[in-house]
Motif scaffolding. Structure first.
Motif, short mmCIF file in Angstrom:
data_model
loop_
_atom_site.label_atom_id
_atom_site.label_comp_id
_atom_site.label_asym_id
_atom_site.label_seq_id
_atom_site.Cartn_x
_atom_site.Cartn_y
_atom_site.Cartn_z
N GLY A 112 57.70 19.16 4.54
CA GLY A 112 58.61 18.12 4.08
C GLY A 112 59.94 18.65 3.59
N ASP A 113 60.17 19.96 3.73
CA ASP A 113 61.43 20.56 3.27
C ASP A 113 62.24 21.16 4.42
OD1 ASP A 113 60.83 20.06 0.53
OD2 ASP A 113 59.49 21.80 0.54
N MET A 114 61.92 20.79 5.64
CA MET A 114 62.59 21.39 6.81
C MET A 114 63.88 20.63 7.09
SD MET A 114 59.09 22.05 9.02
CE MET A 114 59.76 23.18 10.23
N SER A 115 64.99 21.24 6.75
CA SER A 115 66.27 20.53 6.75
C SER A 115 66.77 20.19 8.14
CB SER A 115 67.33 21.38 6.02
OG SER A 115 67.50 22.63 6.68
N GLN A 116 66.37 20.96 9.16
CA GLN A 116 66.87 20.71 10.52
C GLN A 116 65.86 19.96 11.40
OE1 GLN A 116 70.05 21.51 11.30
NE2 GLN A 116 70.18 22.16 9.16
N LEU A 117 64.68 19.66 10.87
CA LEU A 117 63.61 19.11 11.69
C LEU A 117 63.94 17.69 12.18
CD1 LEU A 117 60.76 19.91 12.67
CD2 LEU A 117 59.84 18.58 10.78
N LEU A 118 63.80 17.50 13.49
CA LEU A 118 63.99 16.19 14.11
C LEU A 118 62.67 15.54 14.51
CD1 LEU A 118 66.92 17.05 16.56
CD2 LEU A 118 67.09 16.14 14.25
N LYS A 119 61.70 16.38 14.89
CA LYS A 119 60.44 15.83 15.42
C LYS A 119 59.28 16.68 14.93
CE LYS A 119 58.24 14.33 19.75
NZ LYS A 119 58.45 14.11 21.20
N LEU A 120 58.29 16.02 14.34
CA LEU A 120 57.03 16.66 13.95
C LEU A 120 55.90 15.88 14.60
CD1 LEU A 120 55.44 18.73 12.28
CD2 LEU A 120 55.41 17.07 10.40
N SER A 121 55.21 16.51 15.54
CA SER A 121 54.14 15.84 16.28
C SER A 121 52.87 16.67 16.16
CB SER A 121 54.54 15.67 17.75
OG SER A 121 53.73 14.73 18.39
N LEU A 122 51.90 16.12 15.41
CA LEU A 122 50.62 16.80 15.16
C LEU A 122 49.46 15.88 15.52
CD1 LEU A 122 51.51 18.28 11.64
CD2 LEU A 122 51.62 19.45 13.83
N ARG A 123 49.60 15.12 16.56
CA ARG A 123 48.58 14.16 16.98
C ARG A 123 47.31 14.87 17.45
NH1 ARG A 123 51.31 12.45 20.70
NH2 ARG A 123 50.30 13.43 22.50
N ASN A 124 46.17 14.36 17.00
CA ASN A 124 44.86 14.84 17.47
C ASN A 124 44.69 16.34 17.26
OD1 ASN A 124 42.31 14.72 18.65
ND2 ASN A 124 43.11 14.97 20.73
N CYS A 125 44.81 16.75 16.01
CA CYS A 125 44.72 18.18 15.68
C CYS A 125 43.60 18.47 14.68
CB CYS A 125 46.05 18.67 15.10
SG CYS A 125 47.33 18.89 16.35
N ASN A 126 42.72 17.50 14.40
CA ASN A 126 41.61 17.69 13.46
C ASN A 126 42.14 18.11 12.09
OD1 ASN A 126 38.95 17.73 12.56
ND2 ASN A 126 38.57 19.81 13.28
#
Length: 923
Positions: free
Chosen positions: A223-237
């Motif tokens: 939650g502190d990633m200043s440049q992050l545009l996309k976080l996709s962790l679908r179906n990762c247990n």
């Protein structure tokens, strides 16, 4: 014959010497010799079934037009050109990645996408100091990510998605200062999510969907990633609470769906730029936060299949004003939501789904509670390209002309690999502006012919670039092609993510625009002088060398002939007949194509009828087949002394000059793989599949325990399990088999054989792959994969997805019935669960965690004995009965119904395993 051979050798040697002289005289324009040597080693590590690498055998890659090789334009300080780019995409290449890739020290781009490469990632790739783009996605790469990759200081694009990469993501990757896109989705990654990844200063896209991180939590530091545009962790247990992402100022896309996240949704407001929020299929509780309101670019809010309660704030959609290009979809199905606060009137282009919530008992909310349509088309064409003119072939009506004007476009296949939106239309004009600006064209010269969302999600599109006049001139074609193929298009807005060129088609009018590179930069006079100077020495030297080669060839031929005669003599074994070529040609009507029943790497399989009337299968090796003399002899020697009803019987062989054929008993129902495919005419029901599993296991158990000496098969797979007329399973193809270890002088029997890794990707024991130690448990692993195929109908590896990981995820989520093969018909719940459990035990990564083959057989026999109508399964005539659907007694008090409930495979979402089972489709 010898005169012809002499002429061939002489011409070859003379040509080689002339070319060697050329290289010597052109020292300042050739590639560094170490790089040439490395490239040839790289080629030898690959298998090219379509001859795509045919140019890799000639001279200097920088001057000989080696397909896929791009070199420096000028000479470097050391007098050599250097390889800058290696681009071998979608060529159906097989084999492993050579460690010699690490010797291409000036390499900037490595593109190997869309092949069928196997084996591990060489650690030497981590020592390429200039590498900018590493793209080896959509292959069958396995093993871990080397820690050495943390040295790739200039790498901005790291695309290894859709493979079978396993193990822990190295935390050391946080040291990569230039990394922008990290795509590792659809692999077998496990362990924990490294919190250190949040330290990457430039990271914009982190996409890790469809992996198995063992129930770990999402680090709060994400939650502190200043440049992050996309976080996709679908179906990762993943489990634990959802992280607070409100401090990520540029966040466009958040997908944490299909995990085990619990607790409330954080109440703080997300970025105003966000387009997609995916939280469906978790265990989230509490109320829907008001912070989902007033998000001006939101396209998808997906929170279905959770345990949310309370009210739904209608301000989520009421405060939005959408134009005709925009849509908003809100999915909140299957929660505990009781009412809607505010207006229930939906603005145009807004869709809300609420079925499965208590509020749907309210008759006034029927508009929200209907069945969601599954018929939405994924493929779209943004406009009608109506032809106003009668244009010649390949020419089209130009979109940049007000009247009638025909023009020849460039045709481009293009894909956005990880865009930051779910709906393309609102961003279409921005995309057209940015791409044409990068190509130095005007926007009207670009026409988007169609676009389609693919799994990932990734956006594939087909583009047409139109000239201002009726066609581009040659220099303009060369400029545009270079921009696309060299990854030189200026950066597009980050929301479009990384792109890739799928194909670029040149119409006939442009065929001459791309010249064929010249072999050498020497003048014609210098070239002629060098050639004439070389010929004199070449003629004399070639004669001497030819005589030496011919002498060696004659000796070698004589030795091979003696060896083959000795081999034939040793194969005079009782019960195995030596056939002549003529006998087998007669049996197959001179190998008529109508008698072909199958084909593989070895060659074709024919159905033949021998003189005595017996029907046989004849496996005939083709020239250049993958099975050589050693495998041919191994199979004959092994099968001649193996006799079991679940092993295919060898009738005989033919080993005449230039012909290798094996003759087996004929198996009228083909391979198990064929019977599990969607094209199978008679789908196998569960009882038949269980019986096939038991027969296969018994055959392998015989190899491990009763054969003398015992044998490790080493290539168990569905296509090597054959079915006779009664669907009795018989294990076949022993060309890769190895004898089990024997006792040493002290009487100790080793548990493994050290050997080169051989087998089939998807079935290969991971521990054998890593250690080269072949054991009986290696066959257990492969058979476990076959069991999973029997239950699901899936391929072991398909589009980078591994069946073991897919089933493990579904099993741990109590959703195994969503991935069962729908063609299996009805099945007993308890038996299916036990069969799944056994299959996954066989597929454990650690050898010691797997059962022995004897334990596998005992468990299968136990499952069979508890099956309804167990006597039909064990009887020889069972195959005539298994197609019947067994219906439980009608009485609800029937003990057999309680003990052996039957479940229809059509019921993919039910509460048989847990109280809530969301419906999912097999991936």
């Amino acid at each position: 014959m010898y005169q012809s051979t002499a002429w061939t050798y002489g011409i070859f040697l003379t040509s080689w010497l002339c070319w060697s002289s050329l290289l010597t005289g052109a020292q300042n324009s050739i590639t560094h010799p170490e790089e040439v040597k490395a490239l040839k080693e790289i080629k030898r590590s690959l298998i090219d079934p379509n001859n795509n690498l045919r140019n890799w055998n000639r001279g200097d890659p920088c001057t000989s037009n080696w397909t896929g090789i791009v070199c420096s334009n000028g000479t470097s300080n050391d007098g050599y050109r250097h390889v800058l780019k290696l681009q071998l995409m979608k060529l159906k290449l097989l084999g492993n990645l050579s460690s010699k890739l690490g010797r291409l020290s000036n390499l900037t781009i490595l593109l190997l996408s869309g092949n069928q490469l196997t084996g591990p990632l060489p650690k030497e790739l981590g020592y390429l100091p200039n590498l900018n783009i590493l793209q080896i996605d959509e292959n069958n790469i396995s093993g871990p990510i080397p820690v050495s990759f943390a040295n790739l200081n200039k790498t901005g694009h790291f695309h290894l998605n859709n493979n079978s990469i396993s193990g822990q993501i190295p935390p050391e990757l946080y040291k990569l200062p230039s990394l922008v896109h990290l795509l590792l989705d659809s692999n077998n990654l496990s362990g924990y999510l490294p919190p250190e990844l949040s330290k990457m200063p430039q990271l914009q896209i982190l996409q890790l969907d469809n992996n198995n991180f063992n129930g770990t939590t999402i680090p709060a530091s994400y939650g502190d990633m200043s440049q992050l545009l996309k976080l996709s962790l679908r179906n990762c247990n993943l489990q634990g609470e959802m992280p607070d992402m409100s401090r990520v100022p540029k966040l466009l896309y958040l997908d944490l769906s299909s995990n085990k996240l619990n607790g409330p949704i954080p109440p703080d407001r997300l970025s105003e730029n966000i387009t997609t929020i995916g939280l469906s299929n978790n265990h989230l509780t509490g109320e829907i936060p008001i912070n989902f309101s007033g998000l001006p670019r939101l396209q998808r809010l997906l929170i279905a299949n959770n345990s949310l309660s309370g009210s739904i704030p209608s301000s989520i959609w009421q405060n939005r004003t959408l134009n005709k290009m925009e849509n908003l979809t809100v999915e909140l199905q299957n929660n505990e939501l009781s009412n809607i606060t505010g207006s229930t009137d939906l603005p145009p282009n807004v869709t809300v789904w609420l079925q499965g919530n208590p509020l749907c008992s309210n008759a006034n909310l029927v508009q929200f509670c209907g069945s969601k349509s599954e018929g939405e088309s994924k493929s779209q064409s943004p406009t009608n390209n109506t032809l106003l003119c009668s244009c010649p072939p390949s020419y089209e009506d130009s979109p940049i002309s007000d009247g009638c004007a025909c023009a020849a476009p460039l045709l481009v296949g293009y894909r956005l690999k990880s865009p930051g939106f779910s709906d393309f239309l609102p961003y279409r004009f921005e995309f057209e502006d940015s791409l044409t600006s990068g190509l130095e064209l005007v926007r009207h010269q670009l026409y988007i012919d169609s676009f389609e969302w693919e799994e990932g999600p990734r956006l594939k599109m087909y583009l047409k670039l139109f000239p201002v006049d009726n066609h581009f001139n040659h220099s303009e074609v060369q400029r545009l092609v270079t921009l696309f193929e060299s990854w030189k298009i200026p950066a597009q807005p980050p929301i479009f993510g990384p792109y890739e060129l799928l194909n670029l088609i040149l119409l006939d009018v442009y065929k001459d625009a791309i010249p064929t590179p010249q072999r050498s930069s020497l003048s014609k006079g210098a070239l002629a002088g060098i050639v004439l100077g070389a010929i004199a020495g070449a003629v004399t030297l070639s004669t001497v060398v030819f005589l030496l080669i011919l002498r060696r060839h004659v000796r070698k031929t004589s030795a091979i002939s003696r060896k083959r005669r000795a081999s034939k003599a040793s194969m005079k074994i009782d019960g195995v007949k030596s056939f002549t070529y003529g006998e087998l040609a007669t049996a197959t009507n001179n190998f008529n194509s109508s008698t072909v029943t199958g084909q593989g790497g070895y060659g074709k399989v024919y159905k033949g009828i021998l003189v005595d009337g017996s029907v046989v299968a004849i496996k005939r090796a083709q020239e250049g087949s993958l099975q050589g003399e050693k495998e041919f002899l191994t199979e004959i020697e092994l099968l001649s002394r193996l006799h079991h009803r679940n092993l295919v019987s060898l009738v005989g062989y033919c080993d005449e000059e230039c012909e290798q054929m094996l003759v087996y008993e004929f198996m009228s129902n083909g391979t198990l793989r064929d019977n599990l495919s969607a094209k199978a005419k008679h789908p196998l029901n569960f009882a038949m599949r269980l019986r096939i599993a038991l027969g296969s296991a018994k055959g392998i158990l015989y190899l491990h325990t009763d054969a003398n000496p015992p044998i490790f098969h080493r290539d168990i797979k569905a296509s090597n399990i054959l079915l006779d007329s009664k669907y009795t399973a018989k294990v076949a193809d022993f060309g890769l088999s190895r004898l089990a270890p024997v006792a040493d002088v002290e009487g100790t029997v080793p548990t493994y054989v050290s050997t080169v890794v051989r087998g089939t990707p998807g079935y290969l024991d991971p521990e054998y792959f890593l250690t080269h130690k072949l054991t009986d448990k290696s066959d257990v692993y492969s058979l476990g994969v076959v069991f999973l195929e029997l239950l699901t109908g899936m391929q072991p590896i398909s589009h980078g997805k591994n069946i073991v990981r897919e089933v493990n995820v579904a099993y741990q989520s109590s959703m195994i019935f969503s991935i069962i093969d729908g063609r299996m018909g009805s099945y007993p719940f308890e038996s299916v669960v036990k069969f799944f459990t056994l299959a996954l035990k066989c597929c454990q990564e650690e050898t010691d965690a797997r059962p022995s083959m004897a334990e596998v057989v005992r468990e299968l026999e136990s499952i069979c004995s508890r099956m309804p109508e167990a006597d039909a399964i064990t009887a020889d005539h069972m195959f005539t009965n298994v197609a019947k659907v067994v219906t439980p007694p009608p009485s609800s008090s029937s003990s057999s119904r309680v003990k052996y409930p039957y479940v229809s495979s059509d019921v993919s979402g039910s509460n048989l395993v847990s109280e809530v089972m969301p419906v999912i489709k097999p991936r």
